[in-house]
Design a protein around this motif. Structure first.
Motif, PDB file in Angstrom:
ATOM      1  N   GLY A  14     -17.132  21.481 -22.929  1.00 48.85           N
ATOM      2  CA  GLY A  14     -15.984  20.626 -23.210  1.00 48.85           C
ATOM      3  C   GLY A  14     -15.611  20.619 -24.682  1.00 48.85           C
ATOM      4  N   PRO A  15     -14.681  19.736 -25.064  1.00 50.60           N
ATOM      5  CA  PRO A  15     -14.176  19.670 -26.442  1.00 50.60           C
ATOM      6  C   PRO A  15     -15.245  19.572 -27.539  1.00 50.60           C
ATOM      7  CG  PRO A  15     -12.799  18.351 -25.008  1.00 50.60           C
ATOM      8  CD  PRO A  15     -13.955  18.811 -24.175  1.00 50.60           C
ATOM      9  N   PRO A  16     -16.338  18.771 -27.375  1.00 48.71           N
ATOM     10  CA  PRO A  16     -17.307  18.669 -28.486  1.00 48.71           C
ATOM     11  C   PRO A  16     -17.897  20.019 -28.916  1.00 48.71           C
ATOM     12  CG  PRO A  16     -17.686  16.923 -26.889  1.00 48.71           C
ATOM     13  CD  PRO A  16     -16.687  17.837 -26.277  1.00 48.71           C
ATOM     14  N   GLY A  86      -5.108  28.430 -17.751  1.00 47.11           N
ATOM     15  CA  GLY A  86      -4.395  27.813 -18.870  1.00 47.11           C
ATOM     16  C   GLY A  86      -3.029  28.383 -19.177  1.00 47.11           C
ATOM     17  N   GLY A  87      -2.573  29.349 -18.365  1.00 51.44           N
ATOM     18  CA  GLY A  87      -1.270  29.961 -18.616  1.00 51.44           C
ATOM     19  C   GLY A  87      -1.326  30.976 -19.748  1.00 51.44           C
ATOM     20  N   PRO A  88      -0.191  31.597 -20.092  1.00 50.92           N
ATOM     21  CA  PRO A  88      -0.157  32.622 -21.137  1.00 50.92           C
ATOM     22  C   PRO A  88      -0.657  32.127 -22.494  1.00 50.92           C
ATOM     23  CG  PRO A  88       1.893  32.597 -19.890  1.00 50.92           C
ATOM     24  CD  PRO A  88       1.129  31.385 -19.469  1.00 50.92           C
ATOM     25  N   GLY A  89      -0.490  30.828 -22.761  1.00 48.98           N
ATOM     26  CA  GLY A  89      -0.921  30.254 -24.040  1.00 48.98           C
ATOM     27  C   GLY A  89      -2.410  30.392 -24.282  1.00 48.98           C
ATOM     28  N   ALA A  90      -3.200  30.526 -23.189  1.00 47.14           N
ATOM     29  CA  ALA A  90      -4.656  30.679 -23.341  1.00 47.14           C
ATOM     30  C   ALA A  90      -4.988  31.908 -24.191  1.00 47.14           C
ATOM     31  CB  ALA A  90      -5.304  30.797 -21.966  1.00 47.14           C
ATOM     32  N   LEU A  91      -4.146  32.948 -24.109  1.00 50.41           N
ATOM     33  CA  LEU A  91      -4.394  34.175 -24.866  1.00 50.41           C
ATOM     34  C   LEU A  91      -4.306  33.912 -26.373  1.00 50.41           C
ATOM     35  CD1 LEU A  91      -5.049  37.165 -24.421  1.00 50.41           C
ATOM     36  CD2 LEU A  91      -2.597  37.650 -24.468  1.00 50.41           C
ATOM     37  N   PHE A  92      -3.361  33.070 -26.780  1.00 49.84           N
ATOM     38  CA  PHE A  92      -3.226  32.721 -28.202  1.00 49.84           C
ATOM     39  C   PHE A  92      -4.489  32.035 -28.705  1.00 49.84           C
ATOM     40  CE2 PHE A  92      -2.348  29.617 -31.509  1.00 49.84           C
ATOM     41  CZ  PHE A  92      -1.670  30.374 -32.458  1.00 49.84           C
ATOM     42  N   TRP A  93      -5.006  31.110 -27.908  1.00 50.10           N
ATOM     43  CA  TRP A  93      -6.204  30.377 -28.341  1.00 50.10           C
ATOM     44  C   TRP A  93      -7.446  31.256 -28.286  1.00 50.10           C
ATOM     45  CZ3 TRP A  93      -5.016  26.603 -31.208  1.00 50.10           C
ATOM     46  CH2 TRP A  93      -3.828  25.899 -30.986  1.00 50.10           C
ATOM     47  N   THR A 257      -1.078  22.701 -19.118  1.00 45.83           N
ATOM     48  CA  THR A 257      -0.911  21.842 -20.290  1.00 45.83           C
ATOM     49  C   THR A 257      -1.461  22.532 -21.527  1.00 45.83           C
ATOM     50  OG1 THR A 257      -3.072  20.797 -20.016  1.00 45.83           O
ATOM     51  CG2 THR A 257      -1.221  19.804 -18.830  1.00 45.83           C
ATOM     52  N   VAL A 258      -1.072  22.019 -22.687  1.00 45.09           N
ATOM     53  CA  VAL A 258      -1.552  22.592 -23.951  1.00 45.09           C
ATOM     54  C   VAL A 258      -3.076  22.495 -24.031  1.00 45.09           C
ATOM     55  CG1 VAL A 258      -1.500  22.366 -26.471  1.00 45.09           C
ATOM     56  CG2 VAL A 258       0.602  22.086 -25.156  1.00 45.09           C
ATOM     57  N   MET A 259      -3.626  21.329 -23.663  1.00 47.95           N
ATOM     58  CA  MET A 259      -5.082  21.140 -23.749  1.00 47.95           C
ATOM     59  C   MET A 259      -5.827  22.122 -22.850  1.00 47.95           C
ATOM     60  SD  MET A 259      -7.585  19.806 -25.177  1.00 47.95           S
ATOM     61  CE  MET A 259      -6.704  18.617 -26.191  1.00 47.95           C
TER      62      MET A 259
END
Length: 442
Positions: A14-16, A86-93, A257-259
C-alpha cells in the motif's frame, strides 16, 4: 485464510511502502545531483569497458545475473495487469518509479562493493545483509537476519520458483500442448545443473541468455510501435493525461482513478525492476571491481533496461494496439498486441520470451536465496539450500496455490524495509564515496 493474507498483501504494498520506496529514490536523486541522468552515458560505457579488481565474475556478468532475476514475467504480465487495473496513466507512474529507482539501485550497487566480504569457500559474499552488519554495526544484525529470512522465502516460495515455473509450464502447454508434468521435471534438471555450478555457471548462462532475450523482445515490441507509429503521439499524450486525471479514451477503461493509476504503476514498476528491494546488490557484490561507485553506476543501468526500455515497450505496445480496451488481461493481453502485428508468429515469439524471462529469473533468485541462506546458516548449508530449491522448482509444475503466491508477494515487499533503512542510514557514506570518486576522476 486467503482473505486475511490478501488484506495483509494490500497493506504491505500500500501507500506507506510505496512512499518509502519512491521517497528514498527522490532523496538520493536530490543528494546525488541527478546522477541517474548526468552519469548514464558513463554507466553504459563502464558495462562494456570492463574493470579489474577482486571478485567472482565480471561487472557485465554481475549485471546480467541481476537482470536475469529482474527481467521476468513482470515485464510481460505485470505491465499488462498494471494498465488493466490503473489505466494508461499507470505507465507514467511506472516511468516515475524507475527514474527515482535508478538512484536507489546505484546506492545499492555502491554499498554492495564497499561492504562485501569473502565466505569460508573463498567466494564473495555481499548484499544488504553485509552492508547492514559491516556498515551499520553488529547491533543492527537482527535487521540483516530479517532481510535474509524474507530473501530465502521469496526465493523458495515466490519469484524464484512457483510463479516462474507456472508461467513456463502454462506457456508451453498453451503453445505446444506439452503437459506441465513433463516440462516441470525437465526444468528442475536444467536448473539443478546450473544452480549446483554456483555463481560462475549462473553468470555464464545469464550472459548468454539475457542479452539474447532482451534484444529479441525489444526488436519485436519496437516493430509493433513502428507499425502503429501514427498512434504513438496520441498514446503518449493519453498516458500523461491519464496519469493526472484518471481519464481514459472514450469508451475505453472506465473508473481508473489517479490513485489507482499511481499505486498500480509504481507497485508493478518496483516489482519488476526490484529497485530498493535489496536483491540486486547480492549479485553486484560478486563483480570484479574495486570501485564501489563504478559498480553502482553499472547496477543502475539494470533499472533503466528493465523498466524504461522493456516494460515501457510492453506498455506502449498494449496501448497502441487498443488491446487494453478488451476483456483480456495478463499474458493474454500482451499476446494480443504481438498477434495484431505478427499473427501466430507473435504468440510464439512471446512464448519464447516469457519462457526465457521466467527461466533466468529462477536462476537469478536461486543465487539470491543461496546467499541469504548462507548468511543465516553458514557455507556448509549451501548444498541443503540447493536441494530444497530444485525440489521447489519441480513442485512448481504441480502446485497452483494462490495463498503461496500472496505470501510470496508479501515477503517480497517486506524485504525492502530493512534494505531501505540501511540505504537511508548509510546515505552519508554513499554521498561521500560518490563525491570522492568524481572529484578524483574530473
Amino acid at each position: 485464510m486467503l482473505d486475511i493474507f490478501s488484506t495483509i498483501d494490500s497493506f504491505v504494498w500500500g501507500p506507506p511502502l510505496l512512499i518509502l520506496l519512491v521517497g528514498t529514490g527522490i532523496y538520493l536523486t536530490v543528494r546525488l545531483g541527478l546522477l541517474q541522468v548526468l552519469k548514464l552515458p558513463k554507466a553504459f560505457h563502464l558495462i562494456f569497458s570492463g574493470s579489474d579488481g577482486e571478485g567472482d565474475v565480471s561487472s557485465f556478468a554481475a549485471l546480467c545475473t541481476a537482470l536475469a532475476a529482474t527481467v521476468g514475467t513482470g515485464n510481460i504480465v505485470g505491465v499488462a495487469t498494471a494498465i488493466k487495473l490503473g489505466g494508461p496513466g499507470a505507465l507514467f507512474w511506472m516511468w516515475t518509479a524507475a527514474f527515482f529507482g535508478m538512484a536507489t539501485k546505484y546506492a545499492e550497487g555502491l554499498l554492495a562493493i564497499k561492504y562485501r566480504t569473502t565466505d569460508e569457500n573463498g567466494e564473495i559474499a555481499g548484499g544488504p545483509m553485509y552492508y547492514i552488519t559491516i556498515g551499520m554495526g553488529e547491533k543492527w544484525k537482527p535487521l540483516a537476519i530479517v532481510f535474509a529470512i524474507f530473501g530465502v522465502m521469496v526465493a523458495l516460495l515466490g519469484s524464484g520458483t512457483f510463479t516462474q515455473v507456472n508461467s513456463i509450464t502454462d506457456s508451453i502447454k498453451t503453445s505446444t500442448g506439452i503437459s506441465p508434468q513433463i516440462v516441470g521435471p525437465v526444468l528442475a534438471i536444467l536448473v539443478a545443473v546450473i544452480i549446483f555450478g554456483g555463481i560462475q555457471t549462473i553468470s555464464n548462462v545469464s550472459t548468454k541468455i539475457v542479452p539474447f532475450m532482451a534484444v529479441l523482445y525489444v526488436l519485436a515490441a519496437s516493430t509493433i510501435l513502428i507499425v502503429n507509429a501514427d498512434k504513438l503521439g496520441s498514446t503518449l499524450a493519453l498516458v500523461i493525461q491519464s496519469a493526472f486525471t484518471g481519464k481514459a479514451a472514450t469508451g475505453g477503461f472506465a473508473g481508473a482513478t489517479v490513485m489507482l493509476a499511481i499505486q498500480s504503476g509504481i507497485a508493478r514498476g518496483i516489482f519488476s525492476n526490484e529497485s530498493g528491494l535489496g536483491s540486486a546488490p547480492i549479485a553486484a557484490a560478486a563483480a570484479k571491481t574495486n570501485e564501489p561507485v563504478e559498480q553502482g553506476l553499472i547496477s543502475m543501468t539494470g533499472t533503466f533496461i528493465d523498466t524504461i526500455i522493456i516494460c515501457n515497450l510492453t506498455g506502449l505496445a498494449i496501448l497502441v494496439t487498443d488491446g487494453w480496451k478488451t476483456n483480456l488481461n495478463g499474458a493474454a493481453l500482451t499476446q494480443s498486441a504481438f498477434s495484431s502485428v505478427f499473427s501466430d508468429l507473435g504468440a510464439h515469439a512471446l512464448t519464447i520470451s516469457l519462457v526465457l524471462f521466467a527461466f533466468t529469473t529462477i536462476l537469478g533468485w536461486g543465487y539470491y536465496g543461496e546467499r541469504c541462506f548462507e548468511f543465516l546458516f553458514g557455507s556448509k548449508s549451501i548444498i541443503i539450500y540447493r536441494i530444497i530449491f530444485v525440489t521447489m522448482v519441480a513442485l512448481g509444475a504441480f502446485l497452483k496455490l494462490e495463498l503461496i503466491w500472496i505470501i510470496a508477494d508479501i515477503v517480497n515487499g517486506l524485504m525492502a524495509i530493512p534494505n531501505l533503512i540501511a540505504l537511508l542510514v548509510l546515505s552519508p557514506i554513499i554521498i561521500k564515496e560518490t563525491k570522492k570518486y568524481f572529484d578524483k576522476n574530473k
